[in-house]
Design a protein around this motif. Structure first.
Motif, mmCIF file in Angstrom:
data_model
loop_
_atom_site.group_PDB
_atom_site.id
_atom_site.type_symbol
_atom_site.label_atom_id
_atom_site.label_comp_id
_atom_site.label_asym_id
_atom_site.label_seq_id
_atom_site.Cartn_x
_atom_site.Cartn_y
_atom_site.Cartn_z
ATOM 1 N N TYR A 98 1.790 -5.265 -1.209
ATOM 2 C CA TYR A 98 2.928 -4.443 -1.620
ATOM 3 C C TYR A 98 2.700 -2.991 -1.207
ATOM 4 C CZ TYR A 98 5.110 -8.191 -4.292
ATOM 5 O OH TYR A 98 5.745 -9.359 -4.652
ATOM 6 N N ASN A 99 3.719 -2.395 -0.567
ATOM 7 C CA ASN A 99 3.711 -0.985 -0.158
ATOM 8 C C ASN A 99 2.433 -0.635 0.614
ATOM 9 O OD1 ASN A 99 6.072 -0.848 -1.823
ATOM 10 N ND2 ASN A 99 4.733 -0.600 -3.596
ATOM 11 N N ASP B 85 7.063 1.353 2.181
ATOM 12 C CA ASP B 85 7.487 0.652 0.966
ATOM 13 C C ASP B 85 8.016 -0.739 1.312
ATOM 14 O OD1 ASP B 85 6.852 2.882 -0.501
ATOM 15 O OD2 ASP B 85 8.903 3.674 -0.527
ATOM 16 N N THR C 287 4.617 -0.688 -7.256
ATOM 17 C CA THR C 287 5.246 0.346 -8.063
ATOM 18 C C THR C 287 5.429 -0.184 -9.486
ATOM 19 O OG1 THR C 287 7.491 -0.414 -7.589
ATOM 20 C CG2 THR C 287 6.522 1.185 -6.047
#
Length: 526
Positions: free
Chosen positions: A148-149, A162, A275
């Motif tokens: 993720y990201n 992102d 996030t």
């Protein structure tokens, strides 16, 4: 006037030659090399429909060739990639394990193709080195990278993007093809997925779907390694004992504390990069899984806990593959839409195989089939007949020379593979190999798989475990495809053992491997 006419004639000749060369370059096939990390052949429906459907990857088999006897020379990430790039075994290119440095004086096939006029690019996971040679553009993950990201290393510096890594890697690949590819040059593109590497974090779409699935148990899930030696019995890759409850099956530290559990190797959570919003969506699905485990754990025994961990493992592992398949479809669709498919050879493979519960294991490293064999599907319109299955013994060692021959470039004489072009183009009589060589070095290290080397033919596999043991194993690949029965001491196989040991000696000599090199690499660990 005569001088002016001569200048014009010379100019026109130069222009015509230049145009002819451009047409010649364009006629050279484009090459797209797609590789995932730890993608088991059992998890591609073109090979086996038991666990998952992969319709987009299967397109390569339907429109091209499926290899059933493809294997690696060293089943671990970075060494496999070094073999692919150099066309040389690990003991020659020097990248024997994930820990050693890659010798950048090695000449790689992208460097050769770049000099031959190919535009080159790499996106995704390389796993070693931050400045790969031979690429006009690259965006690569540092080390394993994040799901993720993720952060990417580029020629212009690092950047965090992102989103979900499989989608992003594809976005970068398509962006390059759409916006920076030179239409007047053939291209070689390496499109390299992080997934399905541990710790197996699916995208939101697929963790919502796959955490609801239940998968059949492999026949050898509770293997007792009865006929095998020390190596299989001491390896630290068992689902029950060595799979992390937190890192791998996604129990939270709070769940562990509530049940007073300690975890194997204290790996901790691997959800870095998410996030707060992404983590909240994750927790909405994995929170109830934790709650149910808290209820059920007090009644679990070793067998039921093994099965629970196996199901959790497969749910996440296969969920990451579903995203890979979607994104491979995006790239294949682009080639079709832009009329590039007919002049593009597309390869799909993995850097090695992987255990999906067979023999009670996860991970790789061994020369046993689930780790040693790798998926290989190749589409090359007008060259490969659609829907062909090929059972010849091929390896990742062969890719470099294959790509160079496809491009019409002479391979360096010190490359050790064989071009697959005769198999791809229906000239099988030119293919002479009857055995492949394997050598694994990373011990003592993570997962504790002992050093070993060996050879495999279509009929038999001979393995020698060495360093702190001296043990031999022989498997009859036809009669015992699951490799349950080590027949090294079976009198009925005495002649086979003799012949295979002789062939092993000849093969080691052919590839310039030796006991002296074995000792050198053992000493490098001390």
């Amino acid at each position: 006037m005569y001088i002016m006419k001569s200048i014009v004639i010379v100019f026109l000749v130069v222009v015509c030659v230049s145009c002819a060369n451009k047409k010649l370059d364009i006629a050279k096939p484009n090459i797209i090399f797609i590789m995932s990390d730890d993608h088991a052949y059992q998890a591609i429906s073109a090979y086996d429909t038991t666990l998952i459907q992969t319709p987009n990857i299967d397109r390569l088999a339907n429109e091209g060739m499926l290899f059933t006897n493809a294997s690696v020379t060293n089943s671990i990430c970075a060494p496999s990639r070094a073999v692919i790039l150099t066309g040389k075994h690990s003991h020659i290119n020097g990248k024997i394990d994930n820990l050693s440095h890659f010798d950048t004086t090695n000449v790689t096939f992208p460097q050769i193709l770049q000099k031959a006029g190919y535009q080159t690019a790499m996106f995704g996971k390389l796993h070693f080195g931050n400045n790969p040679k031979g690429f006009d553009e690259f965006k690569i993950l540092p080390g394993q990278g994040e799901y993720y990201n993720p952060r990417f290393i580029t020629q212009k510096g690092d950047t965090i993007i992102d989103g979900y890594v499989t989608d992003i890697t594809t976005d970068l690949t398509l962006d390059w093809m759409k916006n920076r590819r030179d239409p007047n040059k053939p291209f070689m593109l390496m499109y390299l997925h992080k997934a399905p590497h541990r710790a197996w974090l699916p995208s939101e779409k697929y963790y919502k779907e796959f955490t609801k699935k239940t998968f059949p148990l492999p026949e050898t899930l509770f293997d007792d390694y009865k006929t095998r030696g020390t190596a299989a019995k001491t390896a630290e890759m068992g689902i029950l004992k060595h799979m992390s409850l937190v890192n791998d099956t996604k129990l939270t530290p709070a769940t562990m504390a509530k049940l007073n559990l300690t975890d194997w190797n204290n790996l901790g959570e691997s959800l870095g990069g998410m996030t707060a919003e992404q983590r909240a969506k994750w927790d909405a699905v994995y929170g109830p899984i934790n709650e149910k485990f808290i209820e059920e754990y007090p009644t679990m025994n070793d067998s039921t806990l093994t099965i629970w961990k196996y199901q959790r493992y497969l749910q996440d592992y296969l969920g990451t593959i579903a995203s890979v398949d979607d994104n491979v479809g995006r790239v294949l669709d682009y080639l079709d839409d832009e009329k590039l498919a007919d002049n593009t050879i597309v390869i799909y493979t993995s850097d090695q195989g992987f255990y999906l519960g067979e023999h009670g294991w996860f991970d790789k490293r061994f020369m046993y089939d689930e780790s040693f064999k790798t998926p290989l599907l190749i589409k090359w319109p007008n060259k490969i007949k659609a829907g062909i299955t090929e059972d010849e013994m091929v390896q990742n060692l062969d890719f470099a020379q294959t790509f160079l021959e496809v491009a019409g470039v002479t391979a360096p004489k010190d490359m050790q593979g064989e071009s697959l072009v005769p198999l791809l183009t229906g000239n099988k009589e030119k293919w002479k190999r009857d055995a492949v060589y394997y050598h694994y070095y990373e011990y003592p290290a993570e997962h504790a798989v002992k050093r070993h080397y060996g050879i495999a033919t279509k009929e038999f596999k001979l393995i020698h475990f060495y360093h702190d043991v001296n043990e031999w194993e022989l498997y009859d690949r036809k009669k015992d495809p699951k490799e349950i029965n080590n027949v090294i001491n079976n009198p009925a196989y005495a002649q086979v053992v003799k012949d295979m040991k002789q062939k092993l000696q000849e093969t080691r000599k052919k590839y310039k491997d030796s006991e002296e090199l074995d000792r050198k690499y053992i000493e490098s660990y001390n």
